[in-house]
Scaffold this motif. Structure first.
Motif, PDB file in Angstrom:
ATOM      1  N   VAL A 143       2.217   1.913  -3.431  1.00 49.40           N
ATOM      2  CA  VAL A 143       1.176   2.516  -4.281  1.00 49.40           C
ATOM      3  C   VAL A 143       1.019   4.002  -3.951  1.00 49.40           C
ATOM      4  O   VAL A 143       0.933   4.846  -4.850  1.00 49.40           O
ATOM      5  CB  VAL A 143      -0.161   1.778  -4.087  1.00 49.40           C
ATOM      6  CG1 VAL A 143      -1.297   2.507  -4.797  1.00 49.40           C
ATOM      7  CG2 VAL A 143      -0.056   0.346  -4.592  1.00 49.40           C
ATOM      8  N   ARG A 144       1.002   4.300  -2.669  1.00 42.87           N
ATOM      9  CA  ARG A 144       0.873   5.706  -2.254  1.00 42.87           C
ATOM     10  C   ARG A 144       2.021   6.550  -2.773  1.00 42.87           C
ATOM     11  O   ARG A 144       1.824   7.686  -3.232  1.00 42.87           O
ATOM     12  CB  ARG A 144       0.807   5.763  -0.724  1.00 42.87           C
ATOM     13  CG  ARG A 144       0.656   7.166  -0.151  1.00 42.87           C
ATOM     14  CD  ARG A 144       0.548   7.118   1.355  1.00 42.87           C
ATOM     15  NE  ARG A 144       0.551   8.451   1.929  1.00 42.87           N
ATOM     16  CZ  ARG A 144       0.485   8.706   3.236  1.00 42.87           C
ATOM     17  NH1 ARG A 144       0.374   7.709   4.093  1.00 42.87           N
ATOM     18  NH2 ARG A 144       0.502   9.948   3.682  1.00 42.87           N
ATOM     19  N   THR A 196     -10.160   7.528   2.672  1.00 45.15           N
ATOM     20  CA  THR A 196      -9.655   6.237   3.141  1.00 45.15           C
ATOM     21  C   THR A 196     -10.798   5.265   3.396  1.00 45.15           C
ATOM     22  O   THR A 196     -10.741   4.091   2.989  1.00 45.15           O
ATOM     23  CB  THR A 196      -8.842   6.430   4.433  1.00 45.15           C
ATOM     24  OG1 THR A 196      -7.745   7.323   4.178  1.00 45.15           O
ATOM     25  CG2 THR A 196      -8.300   5.101   4.949  1.00 45.15           C
ATOM     26  N   ASN A 246      -5.379   9.691  -3.975  1.00 49.52           N
ATOM     27  CA  ASN A 246      -4.247   8.888  -3.509  1.00 49.52           C
ATOM     28  C   ASN A 246      -4.654   8.036  -2.308  1.00 49.52           C
ATOM     29  O   ASN A 246      -4.426   6.816  -2.277  1.00 49.52           O
ATOM     30  CB  ASN A 246      -3.087   9.825  -3.136  1.00 49.52           C
ATOM     31  CG  ASN A 246      -1.797   9.069  -2.843  1.00 49.52           C
ATOM     32  OD1 ASN A 246      -1.796   7.874  -2.571  1.00 49.52           O
ATOM     33  ND2 ASN A 246      -0.687   9.773  -2.885  1.00 49.52           N
ATOM     34  N   THR A 274      -4.537  -1.670  -0.247  1.00 51.76           N
ATOM     35  CA  THR A 274      -4.120  -2.245   1.038  1.00 51.76           C
ATOM     36  C   THR A 274      -5.167  -3.197   1.591  1.00 51.76           C
ATOM     37  O   THR A 274      -4.852  -4.309   2.046  1.00 51.76           O
ATOM     38  CB  THR A 274      -3.858  -1.115   2.052  1.00 51.76           C
ATOM     39  OG1 THR A 274      -2.884  -0.204   1.519  1.00 51.76           O
ATOM     40  CG2 THR A 274      -3.345  -1.672   3.361  1.00 51.76           C
ATOM     41  N   THR A 304      -4.969   3.947  -2.342  1.00 52.39           N
ATOM     42  CA  THR A 304      -4.072   3.240  -1.420  1.00 52.39           C
ATOM     43  C   THR A 304      -4.859   2.385  -0.441  1.00 52.39           C
ATOM     44  O   THR A 304      -4.503   1.227  -0.174  1.00 52.39           O
ATOM     45  CB  THR A 304      -3.198   4.243  -0.644  1.00 52.39           C
ATOM     46  OG1 THR A 304      -2.437   5.028  -1.567  1.00 52.39           O
ATOM     47  CG2 THR A 304      -2.249   3.523   0.291  1.00 52.39           C
ATOM     48  N   GLY A 364       0.810  -1.212   0.000  1.00 55.52           N
ATOM     49  CA  GLY A 364       0.000   0.000   0.000  1.00 55.52           C
ATOM     50  C   GLY A 364       0.844   1.262   0.000  1.00 55.52           C
ATOM     51  O   GLY A 364       0.532   2.231  -0.696  1.00 55.52           O
TER      52      GLY A 364
END
Length: 255
Positions: A153-154, A237, A167, A175, A171, A150
């Motif tokens: 990727v971020r 998120t 983003n 994850t 992410t 993760g």
């Protein structure tokens, strides 16, 4: 004298711009800007801050100069903040003048840690949380894998300057998509810990801390702006997590 005042005004504005862009709290930004101006011989320095810009006014022998600067978010970097503080202290002690201070300010660069070291440490920290919460070594390993991938990727999305909200959402999705495998294949003693611990790297800690500090120290507008941004990051998120759990139809973390 007008030429020096203009140069000092630019120096103050640039210092404040760098501090805001790299995550300093508002009270510190205002204090450093004022101290730099007074150390450079100004009679008064007034600063107004907003979430994306600043305005500074210097007064010297009755002559007033006002300048404004936009402050784009450059990411959290305490090295830049401490370097600007050192320049301020050297000015106050008379070690350097405003010309040398401007030169030193121009030399500051936001150095970063090695990306693989960051990936390893993020994976290790999230895995440690899972272990402390009662997970076994299988949970530890899966958490490390999910959070490390993760973080990669971020970093890649951030390197391409995508919107931070996108983003965080992507992410969180990646994850969680990896961490749900522990639940699907029953890896470890508490597979749901992998899902919960691997996304802890996405908690917007610094914006939330700065929000509280700004509110307590009277910078209400800045505090509200930082709280809203931290809330949006948290929402992004959550959307990424929910999307991944919907794709794999795994809701064990919420049960």
């Amino acid at each position: 004298m007008d030429t020096k005042q203009r140069a000092v005004s630019r120096l103050i504005a640039q210092a404040g711009q760098m501090l805001l862009a790299h995550g300093a709290e508002s009270a510190l930004v205002g204090s450093i800007m004022e101290r730099i101006g007074l150390a450079c011989g100004m009679d008064e320095v007034e600063v107004s801050l907003s979430s994306s810009s600043l305005v500074v006014t210097t007064v010297n022998r009755g002559h007033c100069i006002t300048t404004a600067r936009r402050c784009a978010d450059r990411g959290i970097n305490m090295r830049v903040v401490t370097q600007v503080q050192r320049i301020c202290i050297m000015l106050e002690r008379g070690i350097i003048d405003d010309y040398l201070a401007q030169h030193k300010l121009n030399q500051i660069s936001p150095e970063r840690y090695n990306r693989w070291l960051v990936v390893f440490m993020i994976g290790l920290s999230c895995a440690a949380f899972a272990r402390l919460a009662g997970g076994d070594w299988a949970v530890f390993g899966m958490t490390f894998l999910a959070s490390a991938v993760g973080m990669m990727v971020r970093q890649e999305i951030g390197h391409r300057h995508f919107n931070p909200l996108l983003n965080f959402a992507v992410t969180a999705f990646v994850t969680t998509a990896i961490s749900v495998q522990a639940y699907i294949y029953d890896i470890g003693n508490v597979p749901t810990l992998v899902m919960a611990s691997s996304v802890l790297m996405l908690v917007p800690g610094v914006p939330l801390i700065n929000f509280v500090a700004d509110m307590l120290k009277g910078y209400v507008n800045m505090g509200i702006a930082r709280f809203v941004m931290a809330s949006l990051l948290t929402l992004s998120t959550c959307l990424g997590i929910i999307a991944a759990m919907s794709v794999f139809d795994v809701w064990g973390w919420l049960l």
